[in-house]
Design a protein around this motif. Sequence first.
Motif, PDB file in Angstrom:
ATOM      1  N   MET A 126       0.899  -1.066  -0.019  1.00  0.00           N
ATOM      2  CA  MET A 126       0.101   0.067  -0.025  1.00  0.00           C
ATOM      3  C   MET A 126       0.920   1.322  -0.003  1.00  0.00           C
ATOM      4  SD  MET A 126      -2.981   0.733  -0.025  1.00  0.00           S
ATOM      5  CE  MET A 126      -4.445   1.306   0.528  1.00  0.00           C
ATOM      6  N   GLN A 127       1.932   1.184   0.849  1.00  0.00           N
ATOM      7  CA  GLN A 127       2.913   2.360   0.675  1.00  0.00           C
ATOM      8  C   GLN A 127       3.458   2.660  -0.582  1.00  0.00           C
ATOM      9  OE1 GLN A 127       5.419   1.862   4.157  1.00  0.00           O
ATOM     10  NE2 GLN A 127       5.809   3.960   4.496  1.00  0.00           N
ATOM     11  N   GLU A 128       3.775   1.692  -1.333  1.00  0.00           N
ATOM     12  CA  GLU A 128       4.393   2.096  -2.467  1.00  0.00           C
ATOM     13  C   GLU A 128       3.400   2.557  -3.636  1.00  0.00           C
ATOM     14  OE1 GLU A 128       7.093   1.829  -5.396  1.00  0.00           O
ATOM     15  OE2 GLU A 128       7.319   1.395  -3.368  1.00  0.00           O
ATOM     16  N   ILE A 129       2.196   2.104  -3.626  1.00  0.00           N
ATOM     17  CA  ILE A 129       0.969   2.686  -4.140  1.00  0.00           C
ATOM     18  C   ILE A 129       0.915   4.318  -3.915  1.00  0.00           C
ATOM     19  CG2 ILE A 129      -1.455   2.740  -4.801  1.00  0.00           C
ATOM     20  CD1 ILE A 129      -1.322  -0.355  -4.285  1.00  0.00           C
ATOM     21  N   ILE A 130       0.763   4.584  -2.741  1.00  0.00           N
ATOM     22  CA  ILE A 130       0.815   5.838  -2.213  1.00  0.00           C
ATOM     23  C   ILE A 130       2.033   6.754  -2.725  1.00  0.00           C
ATOM     24  CG2 ILE A 130       1.063   7.298  -0.396  1.00  0.00           C
ATOM     25  CD1 ILE A 130      -0.719   5.144   1.305  1.00  0.00           C
ATOM     26  N   ALA A 131       3.210   6.173  -2.461  1.00  0.00           N
ATOM     27  CA  ALA A 131       4.523   6.764  -3.107  1.00  0.00           C
ATOM     28  C   ALA A 131       4.365   7.204  -4.682  1.00  0.00           C
ATOM     29  CB  ALA A 131       5.661   6.045  -2.622  1.00  0.00           C
ATOM     30  N   ARG A 132       3.950   5.981  -5.378  1.00  0.00           N
ATOM     31  CA  ARG A 132       3.944   6.370  -6.762  1.00  0.00           C
ATOM     32  C   ARG A 132       2.889   7.461  -7.211  1.00  0.00           C
ATOM     33  NH1 ARG A 132       7.822   3.740 -10.091  1.00  0.00           N
ATOM     34  NH2 ARG A 132       8.148   1.682  -8.919  1.00  0.00           N
ATOM     35  N   HIS A 133       1.543   7.479  -6.428  1.00  0.00           N
ATOM     36  CA  HIS A 133       0.707   8.363  -6.635  1.00  0.00           C
ATOM     37  C   HIS A 133       1.213   9.879  -6.372  1.00  0.00           C
ATOM     38  CE1 HIS A 133      -3.079  10.327  -6.606  1.00  0.00           C
ATOM     39  NE2 HIS A 133      -2.673  11.096  -5.462  1.00  0.00           N
ATOM     40  N   GLN A 134       2.034   9.905  -5.394  1.00  0.00           N
ATOM     41  CA  GLN A 134       2.537  11.151  -4.962  1.00  0.00           C
ATOM     42  C   GLN A 134       3.703  11.749  -5.978  1.00  0.00           C
ATOM     43  OE1 GLN A 134       2.232  13.364  -2.195  1.00  0.00           O
ATOM     44  NE2 GLN A 134       0.198  12.091  -1.901  1.00  0.00           N
ATOM     45  N   GLU A 135       4.392  10.730  -6.546  1.00  0.00           N
ATOM     46  CA  GLU A 135       5.390  11.005  -7.670  1.00  0.00           C
ATOM     47  C   GLU A 135       4.516  11.536  -8.834  1.00  0.00           C
ATOM     48  OE1 GLU A 135       8.295   7.795  -8.135  1.00  0.00           O
ATOM     49  OE2 GLU A 135       8.468   7.630  -6.125  1.00  0.00           O
ATOM     50  N   MET A 136       3.616  10.615  -9.160  1.00  0.00           N
ATOM     51  CA  MET A 136       3.002  11.181 -10.310  1.00  0.00           C
ATOM     52  C   MET A 136       2.189  12.746 -10.280  1.00  0.00           C
ATOM     53  SD  MET A 136       1.359   7.472 -11.271  1.00  0.00           S
ATOM     54  CE  MET A 136       0.079   8.104 -11.949  1.00  0.00           C
ATOM     55  N   ALA A 137       1.702  12.957  -9.035  1.00  0.00           N
ATOM     56  CA  ALA A 137       0.934  14.136  -8.826  1.00  0.00           C
ATOM     57  C   ALA A 137       2.273  15.296  -8.986  1.00  0.00           C
ATOM     58  CB  ALA A 137       0.352  14.211  -7.323  1.00  0.00           C
ATOM     59  N   ILE A 138       3.446  14.883  -8.358  1.00  0.00           N
ATOM     60  CA  ILE A 138       4.246  16.243  -8.401  1.00  0.00           C
ATOM     61  C   ILE A 138       4.762  16.251  -9.892  1.00  0.00           C
ATOM     62  CG2 ILE A 138       6.565  16.724  -7.757  1.00  0.00           C
ATOM     63  CD1 ILE A 138       6.188  15.476  -5.116  1.00  0.00           C
ATOM     64  N   LYS A 139       5.127  15.179 -10.557  1.00  0.00           N
ATOM     65  CA  LYS A 139       5.635  15.439 -11.891  1.00  0.00           C
ATOM     66  C   LYS A 139       4.557  15.947 -12.847  1.00  0.00           C
ATOM     67  CE  LYS A 139       8.803  11.434 -11.602  1.00  0.00           C
ATOM     68  NZ  LYS A 139       9.209   9.946 -12.031  1.00  0.00           N
ATOM     69  N   SER A 140       3.205  15.794 -12.627  1.00  0.00           N
ATOM     70  CA  SER A 140       2.364  16.325 -13.624  1.00  0.00           C
ATOM     71  C   SER A 140       2.374  17.692 -13.369  1.00  0.00           C
ATOM     72  CB  SER A 140       1.281  15.594 -13.663  1.00  0.00           C
ATOM     73  OG  SER A 140       0.689  15.191 -12.569  1.00  0.00           O
ATOM     74  N   TYR A 141       2.399  18.011 -12.039  1.00  0.00           N
ATOM     75  CA  TYR A 141       2.369  19.473 -11.471  1.00  0.00           C
ATOM     76  C   TYR A 141       3.496  20.315 -12.256  1.00  0.00           C
ATOM     77  CZ  TYR A 141       1.725  23.885  -8.906  1.00  0.00           C
ATOM     78  OH  TYR A 141       1.617  25.055  -8.588  1.00  0.00           O
TER      79      TYR A 141
END
Length: 65
Positions: free
Chosen positions: A1-16
């Motif tokens: 679950m932590q890996e999924i959250i980390a990936r989501h955070q990374e994608m959010a920052i990169k798209s911003y």
Amino acid sequence: MQEIIARHQEMAIKSYLRILPHAAHMDFAQFMTAYFQLMQRQSTETTLLINAGLTNTLIKTFRTV
């Protein structure tokens, strides 16, 4: 679950970062301003992660991106 959250955070920052003005050079202050604007927009989500004890996930994501 932590890996999924980390990936989501990374994608959010990169798209911003992709929608930021494409200046020839973005200095550290501009980058940090953009990062904290994103964190402000995601304050509810960030607070949930902190309250769940996932502060390290936020730090890891910031370092990765």
